[in-house]
Design an enzyme around this catalytic site. Sequence first.
Site, PDB file in Angstrom:
ATOM      1  N   SER A 111     -30.153 -21.420  47.765  1.00  0.00           N
ATOM      2  CA  SER A 111     -30.594 -21.769  49.125  1.00  0.00           C
ATOM      3  C   SER A 111     -30.666 -23.286  49.268  1.00  0.00           C
ATOM      4  CB  SER A 111     -31.977 -21.158  49.410  1.00  0.00           C
ATOM      5  OG  SER A 111     -31.909 -19.758  49.327  1.00  0.00           O
ATOM      6  N   ARG A 164     -28.322 -15.835  37.934  1.00  0.00           N
ATOM      7  CA  ARG A 164     -27.005 -16.394  38.241  1.00  0.00           C
ATOM      8  C   ARG A 164     -26.333 -16.992  37.007  1.00  0.00           C
ATOM      9  NH1 ARG A 164     -29.644 -20.004  42.756  1.00  0.00           N
ATOM     10  NH2 ARG A 164     -30.994 -20.103  40.943  1.00  0.00           N
ATOM     11  N   HIS A 200     -28.260 -13.337  47.604  1.00  0.00           N
ATOM     12  CA  HIS A 200     -29.416 -12.428  47.713  1.00  0.00           C
ATOM     13  C   HIS A 200     -28.958 -11.049  48.194  1.00  0.00           C
ATOM     14  CE1 HIS A 200     -31.837 -16.326  48.536  1.00  0.00           C
ATOM     15  NE2 HIS A 200     -32.242 -15.879  47.358  1.00  0.00           N
ATOM     16  N   LYS A 225     -45.703 -24.834  48.913  1.00  0.00           N
ATOM     17  CA  LYS A 225     -44.257 -25.082  48.894  1.00  0.00           C
ATOM     18  C   LYS A 225     -43.779 -25.331  50.316  1.00  0.00           C
ATOM     19  CE  LYS A 225     -40.123 -23.124  46.731  1.00  0.00           C
ATOM     20  NZ  LYS A 225     -39.603 -22.064  45.876  1.00  0.00           N
TER      21      LYS A 225
END
Length: 163
Positions: A128, A90, A17, A41
């Site tokens: 993460s 990514r 990030h 979430k």
Amino acid sequence: MKTALFPGSFDPVTNGHIDVIQRACLLFDKIIVTVAINSDKHTLFDIEERKELLSEVCKDIPKVKVASFEGLLIDAMKTFKTVAVIRGLRAISDFEYEFQMAMMNRTLCQDCETVFLMPAPEYSFLSSRMIKEIAMFNGDISHFVPPVVAKALKGKNLGTNLC
Ligand code: PNS
């Protein structure tokens, strides 16, 4: 003055990030890093913790402001008066979801432009979720997150909290 929004869950912020934030700083005058508030979430770090970690790791990047948002991204763009959304890409596997999101946002609001930035290759496999898993098994995460994040992860009971 061109401001961009970098939204995400940031649970927690990783070196990937930060790499994207630094790249965005080369293109825009100001970056609002916004932590998404999503009650559906389950996150390991609550909203204040995620904002605090982001503020700490971005404290030496003058163009960055840390905030949070709830609801639609296009509304956050209006609130923060941003000209673009930044998203990190990514790998090809990210592309489908990111493409759908970018196109949906542009359909909802024609001014919503998404700029994709690729992190350095050493962060191209970082997530993460993986960081939390490695931390849960006491693996070495020092190459992937800033020390303050590694310390915060150690302070969590990951055995029961991994998400
Ligand atoms: O870091 P993440 O979890 O990939 O971030 C996803 C995020 C927060 C950017 C995305 O879920 C989002 O924009 N949520 C806000 C709700 C919204 O605007 N949905 C419509 C766009 S598809």
